[in-house]
Design a protein around this motif. Structure first.
Motif, PDB file in Angstrom:
ATOM      1  N   ILE A  35      -9.077 -75.373  26.830  1.00  0.00           N
ATOM      2  CA  ILE A  35      -9.927 -74.574  25.958  1.00  0.00           C
ATOM      3  C   ILE A  35      -9.238 -74.649  24.449  1.00  0.00           C
ATOM      4  O   ILE A  35      -7.982 -74.862  24.308  1.00  0.00           O
ATOM      5  N   THR A  36      -9.944 -74.598  23.682  1.00  0.00           N
ATOM      6  CA  THR A  36      -9.386 -74.548  21.938  1.00  0.00           C
ATOM      7  C   THR A  36      -9.235 -72.929  21.580  1.00  0.00           C
ATOM      8  O   THR A  36     -10.496 -72.317  21.854  1.00  0.00           O
ATOM      9  N   LEU A  37      -8.258 -72.665  20.922  1.00  0.00           N
ATOM     10  CA  LEU A  37      -7.941 -71.215  20.374  1.00  0.00           C
ATOM     11  C   LEU A  37      -7.917 -71.424  18.888  1.00  0.00           C
ATOM     12  O   LEU A  37      -7.071 -72.217  18.484  1.00  0.00           O
ATOM     13  N   LYS A  38      -8.869 -70.481  18.234  1.00  0.00           N
ATOM     14  CA  LYS A  38      -8.591 -70.706  16.709  1.00  0.00           C
ATOM     15  C   LYS A  38      -8.235 -69.133  16.329  1.00  0.00           C
ATOM     16  O   LYS A  38      -8.557 -68.015  16.671  1.00  0.00           O
ATOM     17  N   TYR A  39      -7.580 -69.386  15.300  1.00  0.00           N
ATOM     18  CA  TYR A  39      -7.104 -68.278  14.761  1.00  0.00           C
ATOM     19  C   TYR A  39      -7.492 -68.228  13.058  1.00  0.00           C
ATOM     20  O   TYR A  39      -7.021 -69.237  12.381  1.00  0.00           O
ATOM     21  N   PHE A  40      -7.917 -67.031  12.428  1.00  0.00           N
ATOM     22  CA  PHE A  40      -8.281 -67.069  11.171  1.00  0.00           C
ATOM     23  C   PHE A  40      -7.432 -65.880  10.466  1.00  0.00           C
ATOM     24  O   PHE A  40      -7.132 -64.911  10.701  1.00  0.00           O
ATOM     25  N   ALA A  41      -7.509 -66.357   8.922  1.00  0.00           N
ATOM     26  CA  ALA A  41      -7.041 -65.237   7.918  1.00  0.00           C
ATOM     27  C   ALA A  41      -5.686 -64.908   8.352  1.00  0.00           C
ATOM     28  O   ALA A  41      -4.733 -65.704   8.738  1.00  0.00           O
ATOM     29  N   ASN A  42      -5.408 -63.505   8.401  1.00  0.00           N
ATOM     30  CA  ASN A  42      -3.950 -63.044   8.736  1.00  0.00           C
ATOM     31  C   ASN A  42      -3.512 -63.498  10.057  1.00  0.00           C
ATOM     32  O   ASN A  42      -2.337 -63.498  10.447  1.00  0.00           O
ATOM     33  N   LEU A  43      -4.485 -63.508  11.066  1.00  0.00           N
ATOM     34  CA  LEU A  43      -3.859 -63.999  12.390  1.00  0.00           C
ATOM     35  C   LEU A  43      -3.264 -65.430  12.572  1.00  0.00           C
ATOM     36  O   LEU A  43      -2.510 -65.572  13.476  1.00  0.00           O
ATOM     37  N   LYS A  44      -3.379 -66.240  11.432  1.00  0.00           N
ATOM     38  CA  LYS A  44      -2.628 -67.502  11.386  1.00  0.00           C
ATOM     39  C   LYS A  44      -1.177 -67.152  11.183  1.00  0.00           C
ATOM     40  O   LYS A  44      -0.401 -67.789  11.931  1.00  0.00           O
ATOM     41  N   THR A  45      -1.040 -66.218  10.439  1.00  0.00           N
ATOM     42  CA  THR A  45       0.515 -65.979  10.195  1.00  0.00           C
ATOM     43  C   THR A  45       0.944 -64.970  11.496  1.00  0.00           C
ATOM     44  O   THR A  45       2.095 -65.650  11.842  1.00  0.00           O
ATOM     45  N   ILE A  46       0.352 -64.242  12.034  1.00  0.00           N
ATOM     46  CA  ILE A  46       0.843 -63.685  13.310  1.00  0.00           C
ATOM     47  C   ILE A  46       0.974 -64.450  14.422  1.00  0.00           C
ATOM     48  O   ILE A  46       1.942 -64.739  15.133  1.00  0.00           O
ATOM     49  N   SER A  64      -1.066 -62.390  25.011  1.00  0.00           N
ATOM     50  CA  SER A  64      -0.149 -61.114  24.755  1.00  0.00           C
ATOM     51  C   SER A  64       1.297 -61.530  25.227  1.00  0.00           C
ATOM     52  O   SER A  64       2.297 -61.018  24.447  1.00  0.00           O
ATOM     53  N   LYS A  65       1.302 -62.320  26.261  1.00  0.00           N
ATOM     54  CA  LYS A  65       2.756 -62.739  26.552  1.00  0.00           C
ATOM     55  C   LYS A  65       3.552 -63.576  25.695  1.00  0.00           C
ATOM     56  O   LYS A  65       4.726 -63.452  25.300  1.00  0.00           O
ATOM     57  N   THR A  66       2.694 -64.505  24.995  1.00  0.00           N
ATOM     58  CA  THR A  66       3.183 -65.433  23.830  1.00  0.00           C
ATOM     59  C   THR A  66       3.513 -64.660  22.588  1.00  0.00           C
ATOM     60  O   THR A  66       4.268 -65.026  21.867  1.00  0.00           O
ATOM     61  N   THR A  67       2.262 -63.852  22.364  1.00  0.00           N
ATOM     62  CA  THR A  67       2.615 -63.326  20.867  1.00  0.00           C
ATOM     63  C   THR A  67       2.171 -61.750  21.183  1.00  0.00           C
ATOM     64  O   THR A  67       0.833 -61.508  20.951  1.00  0.00           O
ATOM     65  N   PRO A  68       3.051 -61.022  21.401  1.00  0.00           N
ATOM     66  CA  PRO A  68       2.597 -59.376  21.868  1.00  0.00           C
ATOM     67  C   PRO A  68       1.770 -58.778  20.666  1.00  0.00           C
ATOM     68  O   PRO A  68       0.910 -57.818  20.910  1.00  0.00           O
ATOM     69  N   LYS A  69       2.141 -59.178  19.317  1.00  0.00           N
ATOM     70  CA  LYS A  69       1.476 -58.651  18.346  1.00  0.00           C
ATOM     71  C   LYS A  69       0.027 -58.726  18.260  1.00  0.00           C
ATOM     72  O   LYS A  69      -0.983 -58.049  18.114  1.00  0.00           O
ATOM     73  N   MET A  70      -0.473 -59.871  18.874  1.00  0.00           N
ATOM     74  CA  MET A  70      -1.784 -60.283  18.778  1.00  0.00           C
ATOM     75  C   MET A  70      -2.500 -59.658  20.255  1.00  0.00           C
ATOM     76  O   MET A  70      -3.507 -59.100  19.804  1.00  0.00           O
ATOM     77  N   GLY A  71      -1.622 -59.196  21.174  1.00  0.00           N
ATOM     78  CA  GLY A  71      -2.213 -58.746  22.248  1.00  0.00           C
ATOM     79  C   GLY A  71      -2.397 -56.976  21.887  1.00  0.00           C
ATOM     80  O   GLY A  71      -3.501 -56.473  22.295  1.00  0.00           O
ATOM     81  N   GLU A  72      -1.588 -56.832  21.140  1.00  0.00           N
ATOM     82  CA  GLU A  72      -1.600 -55.253  20.668  1.00  0.00           C
ATOM     83  C   GLU A  72      -2.831 -55.084  19.822  1.00  0.00           C
ATOM     84  O   GLU A  72      -3.592 -54.149  19.989  1.00  0.00           O
ATOM     85  N   ALA A 115     -12.325 -68.317  19.396  1.00  0.00           N
ATOM     86  CA  ALA A 115     -11.785 -67.587  17.921  1.00  0.00           C
ATOM     87  C   ALA A 115     -11.374 -66.237  17.981  1.00  0.00           C
ATOM     88  O   ALA A 115     -12.190 -65.686  18.440  1.00  0.00           O
ATOM     89  N   PHE A 116     -10.264 -66.185  17.193  1.00  0.00           N
ATOM     90  CA  PHE A 116      -9.846 -64.663  17.045  1.00  0.00           C
ATOM     91  C   PHE A 116     -10.173 -64.399  15.699  1.00  0.00           C
ATOM     92  O   PHE A 116      -9.632 -65.038  14.622  1.00  0.00           O
ATOM     93  N   LEU A 117     -10.716 -63.304  15.492  1.00  0.00           N
ATOM     94  CA  LEU A 117     -11.323 -63.037  14.120  1.00  0.00           C
ATOM     95  C   LEU A 117     -11.092 -61.613  13.441  1.00  0.00           C
ATOM     96  O   LEU A 117     -11.363 -60.791  14.187  1.00  0.00           O
ATOM     97  N   PRO A 118     -10.220 -61.615  12.463  1.00  0.00           N
ATOM     98  CA  PRO A 118      -9.757 -60.194  12.004  1.00  0.00           C
ATOM     99  C   PRO A 118     -11.260 -59.662  11.155  1.00  0.00           C
ATOM    100  O   PRO A 118     -12.215 -60.422  11.052  1.00  0.00           O
ATOM    101  N   PRO A 119     -11.402 -58.448  11.017  1.00  0.00           N
ATOM    102  CA  PRO A 119     -12.406 -57.803  10.482  1.00  0.00           C
ATOM    103  C   PRO A 119     -12.847 -58.607   9.031  1.00  0.00           C
ATOM    104  O   PRO A 119     -12.099 -59.173   8.283  1.00  0.00           O
TER     105      PRO A 119
END
Lengths: 145, 84
Positions: free
Chosen positions: B2-13, B37-45, B74-78
């Motif tokens: 599967i492909t995971l995509k991160y946008f805006a500030n989530l790219k930094t996190i 969450s296991k690889t990036t705890p901040k994302m999980g939070e 895709a992980f989308l911030p507000p």
């Protein structure tokens, strides 16, 4: 780069002409008696800080799909004749155009309502993000008033 | 895969814009969140606190949405498009 899924929907790097867009929409029908437009532009002051530049990022395909849904729902729910939506991405200078919504109808009332609904819906549902550059650095804006 | 995509500030996190993940069987968005969450705890939070929206194949997803091989998540911030 320019991405377009429908001639009435566009997410693009390039600036647009408000006059040209309105003229193009007037050609859709001879029954148009009222046109409402919303034009969003780059503002210098945000939360008390001077902004030097804005930068917009979007999720390609999903953002275009959401704008197309907004247009279709506006036409269906408000009884307007047509609507076009353009949103720019990439770097935007202060004072430059960011977003344009043109709603056309037989009468003014439905175009006002449709236009206001569409910009609110755009902000709520469309995956587009704004980054502001100020003297203290860059910040992604996350509030959606 | 599967492909995971991160946008805006989530790219930094997440420290990346995109990644691929092997899944042997279909999983739920909730299960994927546990993996992230296991690889990036901040994302999980942020996911747990509902500060991130998640889409699957360009449609908004819920915790129960099933992710299949070949899907794009895709992980989308507000959102903050348009203007005030």
């Amino acid at each position: 780069m320019s991405t377009t899924t429908d001639s009435k929907i566009s997410i693009q790097l390039e600036d647009f002409s408000v006059t040209d867009e309105i003229e193009a929409m007037k050609k859709v029908s001879r029954n148009i008696g009222g046109i409402t437009t919303f034009l969003g532009t780059g503002r210098e002051l945000s939360k008390g800080q001077n902004i030097s530049q804005l930068n917009f990022e979007h999720y390609p395909k999903m953002a275009e799909k959401k704008l197309a849904e907004i247009r279709e729902k506006a036409i269906k729910d408000f009884g307007i004749i047509d609507m076009s939506i353009i949103h720019r991405i990439g770097p935007i200078e202060i004072g430059e155009n960011i977003v344009l919504i043109v709603a056309t109808g037989e009468h003014r009332k439905e175009t006002f309502v449709a236009c206001e609904w569409a910009i609110a819906e755009l902000k709520r549902t469309t995956p587009i993000w704004k980054r502001e550059t100020t003297s203290t650095g860059e910040v992604w804006v996350q509030d959606t008033p | 895969m599967i492909t995971l995509k991160y946008f805006a500030n989530l790219k930094t996190i997440a420290e990346k814009e995109e990644e691929r993940l092997d899944i042997k069987n279909p999983i739920t968005v909730d299960q994927l969140s546990d993996i992230i969450s296991k690889t990036t705890p901040k994302m999980g939070e942020m996911i747990r606190e509902k500060k991130i929206l998640i889409s699957v194949n360009e449609e908004m997803a819920s915790v129960d949405t099933i992710i299949h091989d070949g899907d794009e998540v895709a992980f989308l911030p507000p959102f903050s498009g348009g203007t005030k």
